[in-house]
Scaffold this motif. Structure first.
Motif, PDB file in Angstrom:
ATOM      1  N   MET A  24       0.849  -1.184   0.000  1.00 35.83           N
ATOM      2  CA  MET A  24       0.000   0.000   0.000  1.00 35.83           C
ATOM      3  C   MET A  24       0.898   1.252   0.000  1.00 35.83           C
ATOM      4  SD  MET A  24      -3.046   0.904   2.586  1.00 35.83           S
ATOM      5  CE  MET A  24      -3.798   2.477   2.552  1.00 35.83           C
ATOM      6  N   ARG A  25       0.520   2.205  -0.792  1.00 40.00           N
ATOM      7  CA  ARG A  25       1.315   3.429  -0.855  1.00 40.00           C
ATOM      8  C   ARG A  25       0.941   4.399   0.262  1.00 40.00           C
ATOM      9  NH1 ARG A  25      -1.259   5.730  -6.464  1.00 40.00           N
ATOM     10  NH2 ARG A  25      -3.386   5.877  -5.738  1.00 40.00           N
ATOM     11  N   GLU A  26       1.786   5.363   0.463  1.00 38.43           N
ATOM     12  CA  GLU A  26       1.576   6.394   1.475  1.00 38.43           C
ATOM     13  C   GLU A  26       0.276   7.150   1.182  1.00 38.43           C
ATOM     14  OE1 GLU A  26       3.781  10.598   2.385  1.00 38.43           O
ATOM     15  OE2 GLU A  26       5.042   8.858   2.071  1.00 38.43           O
ATOM     16  N   SER A  27      -0.438   7.523   2.223  1.00 37.26           N
ATOM     17  CA  SER A  27      -1.684   8.256   2.017  1.00 37.26           C
ATOM     18  C   SER A  27      -1.389   9.673   1.531  1.00 37.26           C
ATOM     19  CB  SER A  27      -2.495   8.322   3.316  1.00 37.26           C
ATOM     20  OG  SER A  27      -1.896   9.209   4.235  1.00 37.26           O
ATOM     21  N   PHE A  28      -2.375  10.258   0.854  1.00 31.70           N
ATOM     22  CA  PHE A  28      -2.226  11.634   0.385  1.00 31.70           C
ATOM     23  C   PHE A  28      -2.047  12.579   1.574  1.00 31.70           C
ATOM     24  CE2 PHE A  28      -4.157  15.770  -0.565  1.00 31.70           C
ATOM     25  CZ  PHE A  28      -3.279  16.195  -1.549  1.00 31.70           C
ATOM     26  N   TYR A  29      -2.789  12.348   2.635  1.00 34.44           N
ATOM     27  CA  TYR A  29      -2.702  13.204   3.815  1.00 34.44           C
ATOM     28  C   TYR A  29      -1.284  13.208   4.376  1.00 34.44           C
ATOM     29  CZ  TYR A  29      -3.566  15.030   8.498  1.00 34.44           C
ATOM     30  OH  TYR A  29      -3.519  15.768   9.658  1.00 34.44           O
ATOM     31  N   ARG A  30      -0.693  12.050   4.465  1.00 31.25           N
ATOM     32  CA  ARG A  30       0.678  11.969   4.992  1.00 31.25           C
ATOM     33  C   ARG A  30       1.638  12.765   4.108  1.00 31.25           C
ATOM     34  NH1 ARG A  30       3.500   7.076   7.961  1.00 31.25           N
ATOM     35  NH2 ARG A  30       5.625   7.859   7.883  1.00 31.25           N
ATOM     36  N   TYR A  31       1.482  12.647   2.795  1.00 33.38           N
ATOM     37  CA  TYR A  31       2.291  13.442   1.871  1.00 33.38           C
ATOM     38  C   TYR A  31       2.021  14.937   2.095  1.00 33.38           C
ATOM     39  CZ  TYR A  31       3.274  16.111  -2.306  1.00 33.38           C
ATOM     40  OH  TYR A  31       3.700  17.103  -3.158  1.00 33.38           O
ATOM     41  N   LEU A  32       0.753  15.296   2.179  1.00 26.38           N
ATOM     42  CA  LEU A  32       0.377  16.702   2.327  1.00 26.38           C
ATOM     43  C   LEU A  32       0.975  17.312   3.593  1.00 26.38           C
ATOM     44  CD1 LEU A  32      -1.291  18.996   1.046  1.00 26.38           C
ATOM     45  CD2 LEU A  32      -3.234  18.198   2.407  1.00 26.38           C
ATOM     46  N   MET A  33       1.084  16.516   4.641  1.00 27.71           N
ATOM     47  CA  MET A  33       1.641  17.033   5.892  1.00 27.71           C
ATOM     48  C   MET A  33       3.118  17.402   5.748  1.00 27.71           C
ATOM     49  SD  MET A  33      -0.818  17.411   7.963  1.00 27.71           S
ATOM     50  CE  MET A  33      -1.732  17.901   6.492  1.00 27.71           C
ATOM     51  N   THR A  34       3.800  16.864   4.765  1.00 30.23           N
ATOM     52  CA  THR A  34       5.195  17.258   4.519  1.00 30.23           C
ATOM     53  C   THR A  34       5.259  18.654   3.917  1.00 30.23           C
ATOM     54  OG1 THR A  34       5.381  16.336   2.272  1.00 30.23           O
ATOM     55  CG2 THR A  34       5.866  14.850   4.128  1.00 30.23           C
ATOM     56  N   LYS A  35       4.133  19.189   3.470  1.00 27.16           N
ATOM     57  CA  LYS A  35       4.064  20.518   2.859  1.00 27.16           C
ATOM     58  C   LYS A  35       3.617  21.595   3.845  1.00 27.16           C
ATOM     59  CE  LYS A  35       5.309  18.551  -0.844  1.00 27.16           C
ATOM     60  NZ  LYS A  35       6.738  18.575  -1.122  1.00 27.16           N
ATOM     61  N   ARG A  36       3.360  21.200   5.096  1.00 29.18           N
ATOM     62  CA  ARG A  36       2.946  22.177   6.107  1.00 29.18           C
ATOM     63  C   ARG A  36       4.068  23.166   6.379  1.00 29.18           C
ATOM     64  NH1 ARG A  36       1.480  20.271  11.484  1.00 29.18           N
ATOM     65  NH2 ARG A  36       0.774  22.395  11.723  1.00 29.18           N
ATOM     66  N   ASP A  37       3.680  24.407   6.555  1.00 36.47           N
ATOM     67  CA  ASP A  37       4.626  25.465   6.911  1.00 36.47           C
ATOM     68  C   ASP A  37       3.805  26.605   7.499  1.00 36.47           C
ATOM     69  OD1 ASP A  37       6.479  27.492   7.163  1.00 36.47           O
ATOM     70  OD2 ASP A  37       7.100  27.465   5.066  1.00 36.47           O
ATOM     71  N   PRO A  38       3.840  26.765   8.811  1.00 35.37           N
ATOM     72  CA  PRO A  38       3.040  27.813   9.450  1.00 35.37           C
ATOM     73  C   PRO A  38       3.323  29.203   8.898  1.00 35.37           C
ATOM     74  CG  PRO A  38       4.042  26.381  11.088  1.00 35.37           C
ATOM     75  CD  PRO A  38       4.607  25.993   9.767  1.00 35.37           C
ATOM     76  N   ASN A  39       4.498  29.406   8.347  1.00 36.22           N
ATOM     77  CA  ASN A  39       4.857  30.708   7.790  1.00 36.22           C
ATOM     78  C   ASN A  39       4.796  30.729   6.269  1.00 36.22           C
ATOM     79  OD1 ASN A  39       5.494  31.739  10.407  1.00 36.22           O
ATOM     80  ND2 ASN A  39       7.380  30.568  10.311  1.00 36.22           N
ATOM     81  N   GLY A  40       4.350  29.625   5.681  1.00 36.80           N
ATOM     82  CA  GLY A  40       4.298  29.519   4.221  1.00 36.80           C
ATOM     83  C   GLY A  40       3.288  30.465   3.608  1.00 36.80           C
ATOM     84  N   ILE A  41       3.622  30.938   2.422  1.00 34.25           N
ATOM     85  CA  ILE A  41       2.712  31.863   1.740  1.00 34.25           C
ATOM     86  C   ILE A  41       2.103  31.252   0.480  1.00 34.25           C
ATOM     87  CG2 ILE A  41       3.809  33.939   2.639  1.00 34.25           C
ATOM     88  CD1 ILE A  41       5.279  34.162  -0.070  1.00 34.25           C
ATOM     89  N   ASP A  42       2.563  30.052   0.123  1.00 32.40           N
ATOM     90  CA  ASP A  42       2.010  29.430  -1.086  1.00 32.40           C
ATOM     91  C   ASP A  42       0.718  28.682  -0.754  1.00 32.40           C
ATOM     92  OD1 ASP A  42       2.848  26.224  -1.042  1.00 32.40           O
ATOM     93  OD2 ASP A  42       4.110  27.531   0.176  1.00 32.40           O
ATOM     94  N   GLU A  43      -0.081  28.420  -1.781  1.00 34.56           N
ATOM     95  CA  GLU A  43      -1.407  27.823  -1.595  1.00 34.56           C
ATOM     96  C   GLU A  43      -1.342  26.407  -1.051  1.00 34.56           C
ATOM     97  OE1 GLU A  43      -2.981  28.481  -5.575  1.00 34.56           O
ATOM     98  OE2 GLU A  43      -4.270  30.063  -4.755  1.00 34.56           O
ATOM     99  N   ILE A  44      -0.340  25.644  -1.439  1.00 37.64           N
ATOM    100  CA  ILE A  44      -0.266  24.260  -0.978  1.00 37.64           C
ATOM    101  C   ILE A  44       0.063  24.212   0.514  1.00 37.64           C
ATOM    102  CG2 ILE A  44       0.984  22.076  -1.183  1.00 37.64           C
ATOM    103  CD1 ILE A  44       0.972  22.489  -4.199  1.00 37.64           C
ATOM    104  N   SER A  45       0.933  25.069   0.995  1.00 38.00           N
ATOM    105  CA  SER A  45       1.208  25.069   2.434  1.00 38.00           C
ATOM    106  C   SER A  45      -0.024  25.536   3.213  1.00 38.00           C
ATOM    107  CB  SER A  45       2.440  25.900   2.777  1.00 38.00           C
ATOM    108  OG  SER A  45       2.253  27.258   2.490  1.00 38.00           O
ATOM    109  N   HIS A  46      -0.790  26.480   2.677  1.00 40.22           N
ATOM    110  CA  HIS A  46      -2.042  26.892   3.324  1.00 40.22           C
ATOM    111  C   HIS A  46      -3.031  25.724   3.357  1.00 40.22           C
ATOM    112  CE1 HIS A  46      -1.506  31.213   4.011  1.00 40.22           C
ATOM    113  NE2 HIS A  46      -0.764  31.202   2.907  1.00 40.22           N
ATOM    114  N   PHE A  47      -3.121  24.982   2.253  1.00 38.23           N
ATOM    115  CA  PHE A  47      -3.973  23.797   2.173  1.00 38.23           C
ATOM    116  C   PHE A  47      -3.541  22.777   3.223  1.00 38.23           C
ATOM    117  CE2 PHE A  47      -4.750  19.885  -0.785  1.00 38.23           C
ATOM    118  CZ  PHE A  47      -5.837  19.486  -0.020  1.00 38.23           C
TER     119      PHE A  47
END
Length: 73
Positions: free
Chosen positions: A1-24
């Protein structure tokens, strides 16, 4: 089974990020109902279309999904 999308998305978290994916990613982190174990595009997109008021456009999800496919699969 591959990694979940959520787990991947959490690698894009950045409380100071200004791009749309980090906001997502930051908003999805606080979404208790997000399908965290799914790797199915249709299941996640359906959920987001109906529930994710924090997502300004589904194109943000599509861009994140493309990154997921490139990195994880």
């Amino acid at each position: 089974m591959r990694e979940s999308f959520y787990r991947y998305l959490m690698t894009k978290r950045d409380p100071n990020g200004i791009d749309e994916i980090s906001h997502f990613a930051n908003a999805a982190f606080f979404d208790q109902a997000f399908p965290k174990h799914s790797d199915d595009y249709h299941e996640i997109s359906h959920y987001l279309e109906l529930n994710a008021t924090y997502l300004p456009s589904m194109s943000v999800f599509d861009e994140a999904w493309q990154g997921y496919l490139e990195e994880v699969i």
